[in-house]
Design a protein around this motif. Structure first.
Motif, PDB file in Angstrom:
ATOM      1  N   ASP A 272       0.826  -1.213   0.000  1.00 44.76           N
ATOM      2  CA  ASP A 272       0.000   0.000   0.000  1.00 44.76           C
ATOM      3  C   ASP A 272       0.857   1.258   0.000  1.00 44.76           C
ATOM      4  OD1 ASP A 272      -2.294  -1.546   0.039  1.00 44.76           O
ATOM      5  OD2 ASP A 272      -2.525  -1.437   2.221  1.00 44.76           O
ATOM      6  N   ALA A 273       1.827   1.313   0.893  1.00 43.61           N
ATOM      7  CA  ALA A 273       2.709   2.481   0.966  1.00 43.61           C
ATOM      8  C   ALA A 273       3.564   2.591  -0.290  1.00 43.61           C
ATOM      9  CB  ALA A 273       3.597   2.392   2.209  1.00 43.61           C
ATOM     10  N   GLY A 274       4.014   1.476  -0.811  1.00 41.42           N
ATOM     11  CA  GLY A 274       4.819   1.486  -2.020  1.00 41.42           C
ATOM     12  C   GLY A 274       4.047   1.981  -3.231  1.00 41.42           C
ATOM     13  N   GLU A 275       2.792   1.557  -3.351  1.00 42.45           N
ATOM     14  CA  GLU A 275       1.952   2.055  -4.443  1.00 42.45           C
ATOM     15  C   GLU A 275       1.729   3.555  -4.308  1.00 42.45           C
ATOM     16  OE1 GLU A 275      -1.558  -0.224  -6.033  1.00 42.45           O
ATOM     17  OE2 GLU A 275      -1.157  -1.374  -4.198  1.00 42.45           O
ATOM     18  N   PHE A 276       1.493   4.009  -3.088  1.00 47.22           N
ATOM     19  CA  PHE A 276       1.302   5.446  -2.840  1.00 47.22           C
ATOM     20  C   PHE A 276       2.537   6.223  -3.284  1.00 47.22           C
ATOM     21  CE2 PHE A 276       1.970   9.084  -0.013  1.00 47.22           C
ATOM     22  CZ  PHE A 276       0.822   9.820  -0.270  1.00 47.22           C
ATOM     23  N   VAL A 277       3.710   5.744  -2.901  1.00 47.69           N
ATOM     24  CA  VAL A 277       4.957   6.414  -3.276  1.00 47.69           C
ATOM     25  C   VAL A 277       5.123   6.417  -4.790  1.00 47.69           C
ATOM     26  CG1 VAL A 277       7.482   6.270  -3.150  1.00 47.69           C
ATOM     27  CG2 VAL A 277       6.124   5.948  -1.084  1.00 47.69           C
ATOM     28  N   ALA A 278       4.900   5.289  -5.424  1.00 51.15           N
ATOM     29  CA  ALA A 278       5.076   5.182  -6.876  1.00 51.15           C
ATOM     30  C   ALA A 278       4.138   6.120  -7.616  1.00 51.15           C
ATOM     31  CB  ALA A 278       4.853   3.749  -7.326  1.00 51.15           C
TER      32      ALA A 278
ATOM     33  N   TRP B 285      15.253  -3.162 -11.333  1.00 50.79           N
ATOM     34  CA  TRP B 285      15.652  -3.797 -10.076  1.00 50.79           C
ATOM     35  C   TRP B 285      14.538  -4.718  -9.570  1.00 50.79           C
ATOM     36  CZ3 TRP B 285      13.683  -3.869  -5.142  1.00 50.79           C
ATOM     37  CH2 TRP B 285      14.520  -4.390  -4.154  1.00 50.79           C
ATOM     38  N   ALA B 286      13.301  -4.243  -9.630  1.00 51.08           N
ATOM     39  CA  ALA B 286      12.172  -5.045  -9.153  1.00 51.08           C
ATOM     40  C   ALA B 286      12.023  -6.324  -9.971  1.00 51.08           C
ATOM     41  CB  ALA B 286      10.887  -4.222  -9.210  1.00 51.08           C
TER      42      ALA B 286
ATOM     43  N   ALA C 144      14.371  -7.849 -11.669  1.00 49.10           N
ATOM     44  CA  ALA C 144      15.532  -8.711 -11.458  1.00 49.10           C
ATOM     45  C   ALA C 144      15.519  -9.387 -10.090  1.00 49.10           C
ATOM     46  CB  ALA C 144      16.814  -7.897 -11.610  1.00 49.10           C
ATOM     47  N   ASN C 145      14.815  -8.802  -9.130  1.00 48.28           N
ATOM     48  CA  ASN C 145      14.804  -9.349  -7.774  1.00 48.28           C
ATOM     49  C   ASN C 145      13.501 -10.064  -7.417  1.00 48.28           C
ATOM     50  OD1 ASN C 145      17.421  -8.554  -6.361  1.00 48.28           O
ATOM     51  ND2 ASN C 145      16.807  -6.665  -7.391  1.00 48.28           N
ATOM     52  N   GLY C 146      12.748 -10.461  -8.415  1.00 46.03           N
ATOM     53  CA  GLY C 146      11.556 -11.271  -8.168  1.00 46.03           C
ATOM     54  C   GLY C 146      10.342 -10.504  -7.680  1.00 46.03           C
ATOM     55  N   HIS C 147      10.292  -9.203  -7.918  1.00 48.98           N
ATOM     56  CA  HIS C 147       9.143  -8.411  -7.487  1.00 48.98           C
ATOM     57  C   HIS C 147       8.268  -8.017  -8.672  1.00 48.98           C
ATOM     58  CE1 HIS C 147      10.738  -8.015  -3.432  1.00 48.98           C
ATOM     59  NE2 HIS C 147      11.892  -7.624  -3.938  1.00 48.98           N
ATOM     60  N   GLY C 148       8.364  -8.738  -9.761  1.00 48.84           N
ATOM     61  CA  GLY C 148       7.634  -8.399 -10.977  1.00 48.84           C
ATOM     62  C   GLY C 148       6.129  -8.452 -10.818  1.00 48.84           C
ATOM     63  N   ALA C 149       5.623  -9.312  -9.933  1.00 49.16           N
ATOM     64  CA  ALA C 149       4.181  -9.457  -9.740  1.00 49.16           C
ATOM     65  C   ALA C 149       3.648  -8.565  -8.625  1.00 49.16           C
ATOM     66  CB  ALA C 149       3.856 -10.914  -9.429  1.00 49.16           C
ATOM     67  N   SER C 150       4.503  -7.758  -8.018  1.00 53.17           N
ATOM     68  CA  SER C 150       4.104  -6.900  -6.904  1.00 53.17           C
ATOM     69  C   SER C 150       3.186  -5.777  -7.372  1.00 53.17           C
ATOM     70  CB  SER C 150       5.356  -6.296  -6.267  1.00 53.17           C
ATOM     71  OG  SER C 150       5.011  -5.291  -5.347  1.00 53.17           O
TER      72      SER C 150
ATOM     73  N   ILE D 299       3.326  -2.859  -6.336  1.00 57.46           N
ATOM     74  CA  ILE D 299       4.194  -1.684  -6.471  1.00 57.46           C
ATOM     75  C   ILE D 299       4.749  -1.631  -7.890  1.00 57.46           C
ATOM     76  CG2 ILE D 299       6.245  -0.492  -5.608  1.00 57.46           C
ATOM     77  CD1 ILE D 299       5.878  -2.080  -2.973  1.00 57.46           C
ATOM     78  N   THR D 300       5.198  -2.769  -8.399  1.00 54.59           N
ATOM     79  CA  THR D 300       5.725  -2.835  -9.758  1.00 54.59           C
ATOM     80  C   THR D 300       4.637  -2.490 -10.766  1.00 54.59           C
ATOM     81  OG1 THR D 300       7.271  -4.549  -9.056  1.00 54.59           O
ATOM     82  CG2 THR D 300       6.960  -4.285 -11.413  1.00 54.59           C
ATOM     83  N   ALA D 301       3.420  -2.927 -10.499  1.00 47.89           N
ATOM     84  CA  ALA D 301       2.302  -2.596 -11.393  1.00 47.89           C
ATOM     85  C   ALA D 301       2.072  -1.083 -11.420  1.00 47.89           C
ATOM     86  CB  ALA D 301       1.041  -3.329 -10.948  1.00 47.89           C
ATOM     87  N   ALA D 302       2.163  -0.434 -10.253  1.00 50.32           N
ATOM     88  CA  ALA D 302       1.982   1.017 -10.190  1.00 50.32           C
ATOM     89  C   ALA D 302       3.113   1.742 -10.914  1.00 50.32           C
ATOM     90  CB  ALA D 302       1.905   1.474  -8.733  1.00 50.32           C
ATOM     91  N   VAL D 303       4.344   1.250 -10.741  1.00 47.06           N
ATOM     92  CA  VAL D 303       5.492   1.854 -11.435  1.00 47.06           C
ATOM     93  C   VAL D 303       5.322   1.683 -12.941  1.00 47.06           C
ATOM     94  CG1 VAL D 303       7.982   1.652 -11.828  1.00 47.06           C
ATOM     95  CG2 VAL D 303       7.095   1.590  -9.499  1.00 47.06           C
ATOM     96  N   LYS D 304       4.961   0.476 -13.352  1.00 47.53           N
ATOM     97  CA  LYS D 304       4.784   0.187 -14.779  1.00 47.53           C
ATOM     98  C   LYS D 304       3.663   1.053 -15.368  1.00 47.53           C
ATOM     99  CE  LYS D 304       4.374  -3.778 -17.856  1.00 47.53           C
ATOM    100  NZ  LYS D 304       4.230  -5.240 -17.913  1.00 47.53           N
TER     101      LYS D 304
END
Length: 137
Positions: free
Chosen positions: A82-88, A109-110, A112-118, A120-125
């Motif tokens: 939740d906080a990560g999505e807010f930041v992104a 980085w996300a 490469a480190n296995g956070h592709g389904a997060s 947060i990654t969706a919000a960044v993308k």
């Protein structure tokens, strides 16, 4: 005779100018609070703290370091979605596209480190994709 007062005034003036450096959580209470709220995944308190301090996250993001990592990497490491999505969602596309201290963008980085389904990654993308889509139209 005039040289001494002018030199003294210049010295006092230059003493107020400081070079911005990366703010570490232990040095600044605002940064410490922001890091704590991200680690606790407390989006509401994070939003409230930023509003009370009259600070926009995109203005200070690049200078925040939580335990040696950026705010988004900290959110990834503690699964603070939740906080990560807010930041992104509060960061500019430029901030998300810039390589961090290790030379890798947050998205690369996300992935490469296995956070592709997060989330947060969706919000960044989504932020990065919305910018690319807006440029094409």
């Amino acid at each position: 005779m005039r040289l001494i007062p002018v030199a003294l005034a210049a010295l006092i003036g230059f003493s107020y100018i400081s070079v911005p450096t990366a703010a570490v959580a232990a040095e600044d209470p605002l940064i410490a609070s922001i890091c704590d709220y991200v680690k606790a995944n407390d989006k509401n308190r994070l939003r409230k703290k930023l509003k009370e301090s009259r600070v926009k996250l995109r203005q200070i993001y690049s200078s925040i370091s939580c335990d040696g990592a950026s705010l988004l990497r900290t959110a990834y490491s503690v699964n603070a979605d939740d906080a990560g999505e807010f930041v992104a969602k509060r960061l500019s596309v430029n901030e998300l596209s810039v390589a961090e201290a290790d030379g890798v963008t947050i998205f690369a980085w996300a992935e490469a480190n296995g956070h592709g389904a997060s989330p947060i990654t969706a919000a960044v993308k989504e932020r990065l994709g919305a910018a690319a889509g807006g440029e094409e139209e």
